[in-house]
Structures are given as C-alpha cells and as structure tokens.
Write a protein that holds these residues in place. Structure first.
Motif, PDB file in Angstrom:
ATOM      1  N   GLU A 136       9.525  25.350  20.166  1.00 10.59           N
ATOM      2  CA  GLU A 136       9.534  24.699  21.557  1.00 10.59           C
ATOM      3  C   GLU A 136      10.139  23.629  21.911  1.00 10.59           C
ATOM      4  OE1 GLU A 136       6.486  25.450  22.910  1.00 10.59           O
ATOM      5  OE2 GLU A 136       5.703  26.560  21.519  1.00 10.59           O
ATOM      6  N   GLY A 137      11.236  23.482  21.331  1.00  7.03           N
ATOM      7  CA  GLY A 137      12.309  22.517  21.653  1.00  7.03           C
ATOM      8  C   GLY A 137      12.285  21.187  21.600  1.00  7.03           C
ATOM      9  N   HIS A 138      11.201  20.643  20.299  1.00  6.43           N
ATOM     10  CA  HIS A 138      11.217  19.388  20.187  1.00  6.43           C
ATOM     11  C   HIS A 138      11.835  19.302  19.018  1.00  6.43           C
ATOM     12  CE1 HIS A 138       7.192  19.249  22.536  1.00  6.43           C
ATOM     13  NE2 HIS A 138       8.200  19.159  23.364  1.00  6.43           N
ATOM     14  N   MET A 139      12.358  20.022  18.238  1.00  4.46           N
ATOM     15  CA  MET A 139      13.398  19.664  17.419  1.00  4.46           C
ATOM     16  C   MET A 139      14.703  20.460  17.389  1.00  4.46           C
ATOM     17  SD  MET A 139      12.262  17.924  14.750  1.00  4.46           S
ATOM     18  CE  MET A 139      10.610  16.982  14.321  1.00  4.46           C
ATOM     19  N   VAL A 140      15.641  20.466  16.544  1.00  3.67           N
ATOM     20  CA  VAL A 140      16.900  21.187  16.630  1.00  3.67           C
ATOM     21  C   VAL A 140      16.664  22.669  16.725  1.00  3.67           C
ATOM     22  CG1 VAL A 140      19.163  21.757  15.529  1.00  3.67           C
ATOM     23  CG2 VAL A 140      18.091  19.334  15.578  1.00  3.67           C
ATOM     24  N   GLU A 141      17.111  23.510  17.714  1.00  4.90           N
ATOM     25  CA  GLU A 141      16.836  24.889  17.841  1.00  4.90           C
ATOM     26  C   GLU A 141      16.781  25.663  16.336  1.00  4.90           C
ATOM     27  OE1 GLU A 141      18.141  28.773  20.524  1.00  4.90           O
ATOM     28  OE2 GLU A 141      19.164  26.812  20.866  1.00  4.90           O
ATOM     29  N   ALA A 142      18.052  25.312  15.556  1.00  2.00           N
ATOM     30  CA  ALA A 142      18.093  26.095  14.354  1.00  2.00           C
ATOM     31  C   ALA A 142      16.977  26.014  13.398  1.00  2.00           C
ATOM     32  CB  ALA A 142      19.382  25.566  13.728  1.00  2.00           C
ATOM     33  N   PHE A 143      16.181  25.037  13.581  1.00  2.00           N
ATOM     34  CA  PHE A 143      14.772  24.915  12.659  1.00  2.00           C
ATOM     35  C   PHE A 143      14.004  26.065  12.977  1.00  2.00           C
ATOM     36  CE2 PHE A 143      15.702  20.202  12.129  1.00  2.00           C
ATOM     37  CZ  PHE A 143      16.722  20.435  10.882  1.00  2.00           C
ATOM     38  N   SER A 144      13.893  26.682  14.192  1.00  2.00           N
ATOM     39  CA  SER A 144      13.029  27.758  14.535  1.00  2.00           C
ATOM     40  C   SER A 144      13.363  29.088  14.094  1.00  2.00           C
ATOM     41  CB  SER A 144      13.127  27.701  16.016  1.00  2.00           C
ATOM     42  OG  SER A 144      14.243  27.996  16.864  1.00  2.00           O
ATOM     43  N   TYR A 145      14.750  29.223  13.513  1.00  2.00           N
ATOM     44  CA  TYR A 145      15.190  30.593  12.865  1.00  2.00           C
ATOM     45  C   TYR A 145      14.404  30.931  11.714  1.00  2.00           C
ATOM     46  CZ  TYR A 145      19.022  29.412  16.068  1.00  2.00           C
ATOM     47  OH  TYR A 145      19.978  29.401  17.189  1.00  2.00           O
ATOM     48  N   ILE A 146      14.584  32.464  11.633  1.00  2.00           N
ATOM     49  CA  ILE A 146      13.609  32.803  10.483  1.00  2.00           C
ATOM     50  C   ILE A 146      14.686  33.584   9.456  1.00  2.00           C
ATOM     51  CG2 ILE A 146      11.829  34.562   9.545  1.00  2.00           C
ATOM     52  CD1 ILE A 146      10.630  31.935  10.536  1.00  2.00           C
ATOM     53  N   HIS A 147      14.690  33.584   8.220  1.00  2.00           N
ATOM     54  CA  HIS A 147      15.524  34.333   7.360  1.00  2.00           C
ATOM     55  C   HIS A 147      15.143  35.700   7.469  1.00  2.00           C
ATOM     56  CE1 HIS A 147      17.507  35.739   4.013  1.00  2.00           C
ATOM     57  NE2 HIS A 147      18.352  34.855   3.554  1.00  2.00           N
ATOM     58  N   MET A 148      16.205  36.446   7.931  1.00  2.00           N
ATOM     59  CA  MET A 148      15.802  38.097   8.206  1.00  2.00           C
ATOM     60  C   MET A 148      15.211  38.767   7.052  1.00  2.00           C
ATOM     61  SD  MET A 148      19.198  39.069  10.406  1.00  2.00           S
ATOM     62  CE  MET A 148      18.757  40.571  10.660  1.00  2.00           C
ATOM     63  N   ARG A 149      15.576  38.543   5.959  1.00  2.00           N
ATOM     64  CA  ARG A 149      14.962  39.279   4.656  1.00  2.00           C
ATOM     65  C   ARG A 149      13.966  38.526   4.280  1.00  2.00           C
ATOM     66  NH1 ARG A 149      17.977  39.252   0.906  1.00  2.00           N
ATOM     67  NH2 ARG A 149      19.870  38.160   1.366  1.00  2.00           N
ATOM     68  N   ARG A 150      14.103  37.370   4.060  1.00  2.00           N
ATOM     69  CA  ARG A 150      12.882  36.767   3.110  1.00  2.00           C
ATOM     70  C   ARG A 150      11.887  36.274   4.073  1.00  2.00           C
ATOM     71  NH1 ARG A 150      15.050  35.875  -1.384  1.00  2.00           N
ATOM     72  NH2 ARG A 150      17.387  35.608  -1.991  1.00  2.00           N
ATOM     73  N   LEU A 151      11.899  36.222   5.414  1.00  2.00           N
ATOM     74  CA  LEU A 151      10.979  35.865   6.454  1.00  2.00           C
ATOM     75  C   LEU A 151      10.385  34.505   6.243  1.00  2.00           C
ATOM     76  CD1 LEU A 151       9.047  39.333   6.580  1.00  2.00           C
ATOM     77  CD2 LEU A 151      10.770  38.683   8.028  1.00  2.00           C
ATOM     78  N   THR A 152      11.100  33.635   5.909  1.00  2.00           N
ATOM     79  CA  THR A 152      10.875  32.202   5.710  1.00  2.00           C
ATOM     80  C   THR A 152      11.562  31.422   6.590  1.00  2.00           C
ATOM     81  OG1 THR A 152      12.699  31.864   3.998  1.00  2.00           O
ATOM     82  CG2 THR A 152      10.081  32.422   3.346  1.00  2.00           C
ATOM     83  N   PRO A 153      11.195  30.276   7.025  1.00  2.00           N
ATOM     84  CA  PRO A 153      11.888  29.230   8.048  1.00  2.00           C
ATOM     85  C   PRO A 153      12.943  28.617   7.176  1.00  2.00           C
ATOM     86  CG  PRO A 153      10.011  28.269   7.554  1.00  2.00           C
ATOM     87  CD  PRO A 153      10.081  29.664   6.925  1.00  2.00           C
ATOM     88  N   ALA A 154      13.940  29.503   6.873  1.00  2.00           N
ATOM     89  CA  ALA A 154      14.863  28.757   5.847  1.00  2.00           C
ATOM     90  C   ALA A 154      15.803  27.679   6.317  1.00  2.00           C
ATOM     91  CB  ALA A 154      16.150  29.975   5.533  1.00  2.00           C
ATOM     92  N   PRO A 155      16.334  27.476   7.650  1.00  2.00           N
ATOM     93  CA  PRO A 155      16.899  26.212   7.936  1.00  2.00           C
ATOM     94  C   PRO A 155      16.120  24.964   7.838  1.00  2.00           C
ATOM     95  CG  PRO A 155      17.361  27.921   9.458  1.00  2.00           C
ATOM     96  CD  PRO A 155      16.251  28.555   8.695  1.00  2.00           C
ATOM     97  N   ALA A 156      14.759  25.110   8.315  1.00  2.00           N
ATOM     98  CA  ALA A 156      13.682  23.942   8.192  1.00  2.00           C
ATOM     99  C   ALA A 156      13.431  23.661   6.816  1.00  2.00           C
ATOM    100  CB  ALA A 156      12.567  24.433   8.923  1.00  2.00           C
ATOM    101  N   VAL A 157      13.616  24.466   5.802  1.00  2.00           N
ATOM    102  CA  VAL A 157      13.216  24.291   4.402  1.00  2.00           C
ATOM    103  C   VAL A 157      14.475  23.667   3.833  1.00  2.00           C
ATOM    104  CG1 VAL A 157      12.824  25.170   2.242  1.00  2.00           C
ATOM    105  CG2 VAL A 157      11.659  26.066   3.902  1.00  2.00           C
ATOM    106  N   LEU A 158      15.873  24.223   4.112  1.00  2.00           N
ATOM    107  CA  LEU A 158      16.927  23.849   3.519  1.00  2.00           C
ATOM    108  C   LEU A 158      17.607  22.654   4.029  1.00  2.00           C
ATOM    109  CD1 LEU A 158      18.718  27.213   2.942  1.00  2.00           C
ATOM    110  CD2 LEU A 158      17.316  25.915   1.230  1.00  2.00           C
ATOM    111  N   LEU A 159      17.513  22.496   5.388  1.00  2.00           N
ATOM    112  CA  LEU A 159      18.426  21.463   6.098  1.00  2.00           C
ATOM    113  C   LEU A 159      17.557  20.385   6.346  1.00  2.00           C
ATOM    114  CD1 LEU A 159      20.211  23.602   8.760  1.00  2.00           C
ATOM    115  CD2 LEU A 159      20.986  22.805   6.475  1.00  2.00           C
ATOM    116  N   GLN A 160      16.421  20.246   6.821  1.00  2.00           N
ATOM    117  CA  GLN A 160      15.495  19.105   7.122  1.00  2.00           C
ATOM    118  C   GLN A 160      15.022  18.393   5.929  1.00  2.00           C
ATOM    119  OE1 GLN A 160      15.395  17.522  10.051  1.00  2.00           O
ATOM    120  NE2 GLN A 160      13.672  16.282  10.001  1.00  2.00           N
ATOM    121  N   LEU A 161      14.236  19.138   5.266  1.00  2.00           N
ATOM    122  CA  LEU A 161      13.175  18.492   4.377  1.00  2.00           C
ATOM    123  C   LEU A 161      13.832  17.807   2.952  1.00  2.00           C
ATOM    124  CD1 LEU A 161      10.323  21.043   4.613  1.00  2.00           C
ATOM    125  CD2 LEU A 161      10.403  18.890   5.673  1.00  2.00           C
TER     126      LEU A 161
END
Length: 318
Positions: free
Chosen positions: A269-294
């Motif tokens: 929705e644009g309220h966090m960094v756009e990269a956090f809205s990306y989904i891993h193409m093969r694993r179908l998990t929000p990889a950037p949100a898991v790896l970069l933010q938390l």
C-alpha cells in the motif's frame, strides 16, 4: 468477543493485515493524508516496535529454558557470561525462525503442527498430574479459593492485561486472511475450535498448579510450571523446561510470520519500503520482509534486553 469481531471484519474486508487493512478500508478514502494515517501508524508501531519487542521477549524466554537443564554446568560462569550465552542462543533461534519463514509456508505449517502437538502433550501431563492429585484428596489450596485477592480496578486491569498476553494469538489469523483457504469458513472455524480449547487447557493447568502450590509460592516463582514439575515429576522434570522452550519458539515463530505479512501488506500500500511487498517467485513467501526488516529489529531488542527485563513475562509467554 474480540475474536468474533475480527472474524466478522475478515469476512467484510477479506484482505490480509488485520487492523491495518480495517483502518485503511474505514478511513483511507476520507482524506488524502489524514485518511490513511491510522493504518500507517498501526503498521509502523506493530512492525517496528510491538511485534519485534514481543518476539525478543519470547525468544529470550526460549533461550532461558534451553539453558535451564544445563544450569549446573553454567553455575561457574559469571552472570554477564551467562547472559551473553542466552542472548547468543536467542539470536541463533531467531536465525532458525527466519530460515523457516523464508523457505515456505508449508514448512512453517508443519513446524507449527509439531510444536502444537508437543505443547498439548506437556499441558496434558500437567493436567493429568493435577487430576490424580485431586482424586487423592489434594484440595486444600483450591478450597481457599481467592482469599486475600485484591479487587481494585488497577489490579483487575493488570489481570486482564496478563490474560491478553496469553491469548494474544486470537487475532493473528486475520493477518493472513488472503492465504487461508475459504476464509469465510475457516477463519470462523479456527476461532470457534481453538479459543475454547486453549481456554479450557489454561484453566485446567491453573487448577493443577493450585492443587500442590500455594498462592505465595506461585507469586514468588519465576516459572510456576517448572516449580510444579520439580515437585511432582521427579526425574522426568526436564519435560517442563523442554515443553516451555518448544512452546515459546513456536510462539516467536508465529509472531515473525504474522509481522512479515503485515510488513508485506503495508509495503504493497506504499506505507513501507516497496521492496517489502515483493514475493519470492519460487517459494511464494514475502522474502524481503522476512530477511531485511524483522531480524534486524529483533536482534536490536534482544541485544538491549537482559535477564531481568523479561523475567516478569516468562510465565505469560508459556
């Protein structure tokens, strides 16, 4: 009532994000700036403060109970060294959680199923012990009821707050509404089945504790279940710390899973960094949100925590 309210909201607003999405749906169109503000504040506070700190508390509790069976071996270490070991174990646990949430949702579900079974087995052991004690006439503590309890508004508020911590998972499923099959059916079903079950298990465990422990003993104990296990389970008392460690790890894993989804939705929705809205193409998990933010935020709170900063929450975490 809160859980059923969220169930109804999830059917009206079938989007992931729980409160964030509900605020956005209710107020987002009212004003270009002020309308989305409540949802932005909700996402920012949850992603950057509330969820990372609660995850840090829970994973530190996990490390405490992992170290509990080795307390004799660690007795020769200085308190600072013991604290460092526990923090390192907590960070390793956080890394393992991150790997699980990054790999796949199916792996997360399998791990949570295993942890849930283990938790219920340990709870069942405590409850069965309490039933045996009741059948043998150990009712002295229970017969005294709540003698000496304080009924002031302040104490009642604290009691409710403690219960809210224990039942904190009742709204988590609405964070992942979009990932649930037939959410209009399964969200309600999950609440109707699990909330009464958890309530019954918690109540019976407390009755079991009160069959053998007095109220002053429970008040002064840093971990009531461990004291109960030491007194009643003999050489099998290691089951309780192991069970609590499994329980807290599963709880922290769930916290990270839900926060990653909230971060993903806010990024979309644009309220966090756009990269956090990306989904891993093969694993179908929000990889950037898991790896970069938390992990960064959780490690920050772990390193700033200490053995005394989370002791009062250890019993609630169980």
């Amino acid at each position: 009532m809160g859980a059923l309210t969220f169930v109804e909201l999830s059917s009206v607003v079938p989007r992931s994000g729980a409160e964030y999405s509900y605020f956005l749906e209710a107020f987002g169109s009212l004003h270009k700036f002020w309308g989305p503000l409540p949802s932005f504040v909700c996402a920012f506070i949850n992603v950057c403060i509330l969820n990372p700190t609660s995850t840090a508390v829970i994973i530190l509790t996990f490390s405490e109970y992992v170290c509990h069976p080795f307390a004799h071996q660690m007795s020769g270490m200085t308190p600072e060294s013991q604290d460092m070991v526990k923090k390192m174990i907590a960070i390793v646990g956080l890394g393992l959680m991150t790997v699980i949430n990054f790999m796949s949702v199916k792996l997360y579900v399998r791990m949570q199923n295993i942890f849930s079974v283990c938790k219920l087995v340990v709870c069942g052991i405590v409850i069965l012990t309490g039933v045996v004690l009741l059948c043998t006439g150990e009712t002295e503590n229970l017969s005294k009821g709540s003698e000496g309890s304080a009924a002031s508004p302040e104490n009642l508020a604290l009691a409710f707050y403690g219960c809210l911590w224990s039942y904190g998972g009742w709204s988590t499923i609405t964070v992942i509404t979009e990932e649930v099959k037939k959410p209009e059916v399964n969200v309600l079903r999950s609440i109707v089945i699990t909330l009464p079950l958890v309530t019954a298990v918690y109540l019976m465990m407390n009755v079991a504790y009160m069959t053998i422990l007095t109220i002053p003993e429970m008040v002064t104990a840093s971990a009531v279940a461990v004291v109960f296990g030491d007194r009643m389970l003999g050489v099998m008392n290691f089951i309780i710390p192991v069970g609590v460690a499994i329980s807290t790890f599963g709880c922290a894993l769930n916290n990270q899973f839900a926060t990653a989804r909230l971060c993903y939705v806010a990024g979309r929705e644009g309220h966090m960094v756009e990269a956090f809205s990306y989904i891993h193409m093969r694993r179908l998990t929000p990889a950037p949100a898991v790896l970069l933010q938390l992990p960064r935020l959780d490690i920050l709170w772990i390193c700033n925590g200490g053995p005394h900063g989370h002791e009062e929450n250890q019993e609630r975490c169980k």
